[in-house]
Design a protein around this motif. Sequence first.
Motif, PDB file in Angstrom:
ATOM      1  N   PRO A  60       0.795  -1.244   0.000  1.00 28.52           N
ATOM      2  CA  PRO A  60       0.000   0.000   0.000  1.00 28.52           C
ATOM      3  C   PRO A  60       0.819   1.283   0.000  1.00 28.52           C
ATOM      4  O   PRO A  60       0.419   2.265  -0.630  1.00 28.52           O
ATOM      5  CB  PRO A  60      -0.838  -0.135   1.281  1.00 28.52           C
ATOM      6  N   ARG A  63       2.256   1.732  -3.447  1.00 25.77           N
ATOM      7  CA  ARG A  63       1.102   1.960  -4.321  1.00 25.77           C
ATOM      8  C   ARG A  63       0.636   3.409  -4.211  1.00 25.77           C
ATOM      9  O   ARG A  63       0.221   4.015  -5.208  1.00 25.77           O
ATOM     10  CB  ARG A  63      -0.049   1.022  -3.928  1.00 25.77           C
ATOM     11  N   ARG A  64       0.711   3.980  -3.029  1.00 25.82           N
ATOM     12  CA  ARG A  64       0.323   5.383  -2.851  1.00 25.82           C
ATOM     13  C   ARG A  64       1.234   6.305  -3.654  1.00 25.82           C
ATOM     14  O   ARG A  64       0.774   7.337  -4.173  1.00 25.82           O
ATOM     15  CB  ARG A  64       0.367   5.746  -1.364  1.00 25.82           C
ATOM     16  N   ALA A  67      -0.133   6.136  -7.039  1.00 22.20           N
ATOM     17  CA  ALA A  67      -1.415   6.836  -7.094  1.00 22.20           C
ATOM     18  C   ALA A  67      -1.220   8.345  -7.118  1.00 22.20           C
ATOM     19  O   ALA A  67      -1.891   9.071  -7.872  1.00 22.20           O
ATOM     20  CB  ALA A  67      -2.283   6.426  -5.912  1.00 22.20           C
ATOM     21  N   ASN A  68      -0.317   8.849  -6.292  1.00 22.47           N
ATOM     22  CA  ASN A  68      -0.073  10.293  -6.242  1.00 22.47           C
ATOM     23  C   ASN A  68       0.513  10.834  -7.542  1.00 22.47           C
ATOM     24  O   ASN A  68       0.423  12.035  -7.814  1.00 22.47           O
ATOM     25  CB  ASN A  68       0.859  10.628  -5.071  1.00 22.47           C
ATOM     26  N   TRP A  72      -1.477   4.790 -10.769  1.00 22.89           N
ATOM     27  CA  TRP A  72      -2.089   3.580 -10.228  1.00 22.89           C
ATOM     28  C   TRP A  72      -3.440   3.260 -10.860  1.00 22.89           C
ATOM     29  O   TRP A  72      -3.766   2.092 -11.086  1.00 22.89           O
ATOM     30  CB  TRP A  72      -2.231   3.671  -8.709  1.00 22.89           C
ATOM     31  N   LEU A 393       3.570   2.072   4.931  1.00 28.50           N
ATOM     32  CA  LEU A 393       2.856   3.330   5.145  1.00 28.50           C
ATOM     33  C   LEU A 393       3.473   4.086   6.311  1.00 28.50           C
ATOM     34  O   LEU A 393       3.810   3.503   7.338  1.00 28.50           O
ATOM     35  CB  LEU A 393       1.376   3.061   5.425  1.00 28.50           C
TER      36      LEU A 393
END
Length: 402
Positions: A60, A63-64, A67-68, A72, A393
């Motif tokens: 995660p 993955r963030r 995404a940012n 993603w 995270l």
Amino acid sequence: MSRAGAPRYDVAVVGGGMVGAVLAVALEQTGFAVALIEAKQPGRFDAQADYDLRLSAIAPGPRRVLANLGLWETVERTRACAFTGMKVWDAGGHAELFLEHTAIGLPELGHIVENELVVDTAWQTLGSVDVFCPAMLADLEIEPDRACLRLDDDSVITAALVVGAEGANSPVRGFAGIETTGWAYGQRCTVGAVTPEKHHRHIAWQRFTETGPVAFLPLSDGRCSLAWHADEALADELKALDHDAFCARLTEASGGVLGKIEKMDTRAAFPLKLLHAKRYCDHRIALAGDAAHVLHPMAGQGVNLGLLDVAELVGALEAGREAGRDAGDLTYLKRYQRARMAENLLMMGATDALKRVYGSRLPWLRQLREQAIASAAGLAPVRQLMIHHAVGLAADGPRLLR
């Protein structure tokens, strides 16, 4: 090295694989002038083709980062398989450890993604990045105010910073004279897609044996991606087996956790090693991903560590720019080194210790392994701590991780 007419960049990224391409996207979106140098043009990803042999378990946190950067959504929509749990057990005992997403309130523990899909998505998002491809680094000179890169066609580009993100045999690292430590494990990892009798239930399965762990990672079509880490002697045996004999051997090695292995598609094997650069930066030089660190893949953290490198390096360069420094300023590069070297060494040490403990045939170590798994399985706080570390995270991390 002649520099007449050579373009000037803030950052020249050498290597357009997962880490290098994502780094180039991140730097460009942050407002840096970026050059990307890659030896081979990556092919377009074909979602109708079978799974590629090179896959990663994206946690995660990393993955963030994707995404940012706006990457993603495309990756997940195209082909990715979420896994919600991870089961680990020792072939020599009865204790089992099951880690699940509900322990930390996440919808999943990670996603299984093909490396080439991430690479293609990043390349399609390069924007204003100047791409030199096909091109290889032929020489590198570091001057007080710039790095000068000569490519194999004799063209020259200059940049405030050059980042080596071209893998374990990094030419940038070699030209910079940065030494490494490490060793070969005397193991090979056999990979490929397998069809088990039972559905994987979106769980990652890993059974530790004395010759190396056997792992099944879930794929979106119900199959599993195999990662069978085996000592050289066993790896040679496996290579010589025909299809049916290999499937039977794999069924036995996995303890039949998913029933009989009915089919094994194209398989390949690659050697395993540990490698760590003695430093991640020099004046106008930085290393990221496998150019800086290669670890045993049993924990599936290699690409994740590389994407965390990206987040930290971009954050350090942003901080340097706010302070009026250029991208090659060693003070801010060392900030990146301090942040990532400690975390990477911790993960490398943990995976190396696991490999050695689980590769031992000493009776007392077998008992210790059994007790460790049983203890972790019985203590919810321990399981939560393990998951939190694995997912990558951190609330106080760099901007791309928030």
